[in-house]
Write a protein that holds these residues in place. Sequence first.
Motif, short mmCIF file in Angstrom:
data_model
loop_
_atom_site.label_atom_id
_atom_site.label_comp_id
_atom_site.label_asym_id
_atom_site.label_seq_id
_atom_site.Cartn_x
_atom_site.Cartn_y
_atom_site.Cartn_z
N SER A 59 -5.67 3.08 23.63
CA SER A 59 -6.53 1.89 23.59
C SER A 59 -6.88 1.45 22.18
O SER A 59 -7.52 0.42 22.01
CB SER A 59 -7.82 2.17 24.37
N VAL A 60 -6.49 2.19 21.18
CA VAL A 60 -6.91 1.87 19.82
C VAL A 60 -6.15 0.67 19.25
O VAL A 60 -6.75 -0.22 18.66
CB VAL A 60 -6.74 3.10 18.91
N TRP A 61 -4.85 0.65 19.41
CA TRP A 61 -4.04 -0.43 18.86
C TRP A 61 -3.87 -1.54 19.87
O TRP A 61 -3.73 -1.29 21.07
CB TRP A 61 -2.68 0.11 18.45
N ILE A 62 -3.84 -2.78 19.40
CA ILE A 62 -3.61 -3.92 20.29
C ILE A 62 -2.10 -4.11 20.38
O ILE A 62 -1.48 -4.75 19.53
CB ILE A 62 -4.31 -5.19 19.77
N ILE A 63 -1.53 -3.54 21.41
CA ILE A 63 -0.08 -3.49 21.56
C ILE A 63 0.42 -4.67 22.38
O ILE A 63 -0.13 -5.01 23.42
CB ILE A 63 0.35 -2.18 22.26
N ASN A 64 1.45 -5.31 21.90
CA ASN A 64 2.08 -6.42 22.61
C ASN A 64 3.09 -5.83 23.59
O ASN A 64 4.29 -5.75 23.30
CB ASN A 64 2.76 -7.35 21.61
N GLU A 65 2.62 -5.44 24.76
CA GLU A 65 3.48 -4.76 25.72
C GLU A 65 4.36 -5.72 26.50
O GLU A 65 5.34 -5.31 27.12
CB GLU A 65 2.63 -3.93 26.68
N SER A 66 4.01 -7.00 26.50
CA SER A 66 4.76 -7.97 27.30
C SER A 66 5.70 -8.84 26.49
O SER A 66 6.35 -9.74 27.03
CB SER A 66 3.77 -8.88 28.05
#
Length: 417
Positions: free
Chosen positions: A39-46
Amino acid sequence: MGLSACSGDDSNNTDSDLTDTVVDTSDDDTLDEDSVDTSVWIINESGELSEHILDSTTGIGVEVNVQSVNVEDVEDKEYVVVSSQGIPDYETTITQDILDTLTGRPKASTDFVDGSPTVEVGDVISFGEDVGYSSNSNCTLDYGYGYWPPGPECPTQDERTVYLPVEPTPTEEVCENGLSKVGIMVNGTSIYNWADGMSYNNQGAWQTLAPEAELYDVDICGGHAAGTDYHHHFYSACLAELLGDDGSAHSPLYGYAADGYPIYGPYEADGQLAVSSWVVRDYSDDTVGCSDGERSCSLVDQYDISLGTEDVSDGPAFDEVVTSLSGNEFVAENGFYFEDYYWDSTLTDLGGVYLDQYNGHTDSERGYHYHITMTIDDDGNISPAFPYIIGTRYAGQLEDNAMASCSSDVSGPGPGV
């Protein structure tokens, strides 16, 4: 997309390392999977793309936020490896205060194509969307043009791979930071330090502070680009909103400095700001001032005022009007220049909310960490507080593969040394 609003408050780690705050997407099994916090990094999973910022090569929208975070072992040392193109996915709701700031610009008649912004209260503006500015000529029409005021270039993709040591090491030498990247936010945006690279009359002394001289050069999220690289020099309300930092508790994690130490937001506790121990010089004071009470001397060492002062090229009078690179005029009040400040060790000695010379401190839950610093006046107006994010020097040792570098022959202790 994985959105982070995690402050580290749920961790009992006291070693200031990154082990509990990484996403391990590789086959590396050297870390316990249970210790990895996604949850720490704002990951662009999409694979989300920016609507308004295009890749300069393909003409397709740049991927926003962070593309990947892995843990790698390099020469028997573990690193968090962050890949990002440096474009955030900020959305800003135009408030009356924001609109008043836009319309109240001293050069509004020429800063905007039609003499005024094209937004209204209640409009929701995505990153790079046209708000009416007459932007730099490198900004492609409909793709970034109109979001940035005149002066800065518009960002495009800024491919970077950042190595952060899982276990930062306190520095054993003075390590000054400089222009360009000094860290990375959890959404992949670059962090720059206090400087804009300019000085009064280009004489080297009286170095200009970016949050002062670039006040009218940043967008509605408090950022702009150097070349392609979008970055923040100071607190961003847009990032604070993404992270849910409303001042009701210790701020969440905002990013990491190049040395691997974490950077938290401005709040130390509910409604309580962390306080910088850097203060403005009193030029009439015998200890930190000059004999004529003007900007005619600088401190020999801004970290040790007992060493006294030395003569330098005269700086501007405190009521002198100076012009920035973008053609905006400012009164050079005390606090406009780097040399106007010094570290007050007596404040750091008070502990609590007061930070050290690196703009950080240690607590039992987060270990050593930096704080973004700001002040809030009685009317709720926010002002960046020097040194803004991290201090003028790194608290930790920079590894050979760090995103930044330093050079110094002067020895000095790091945090906890």
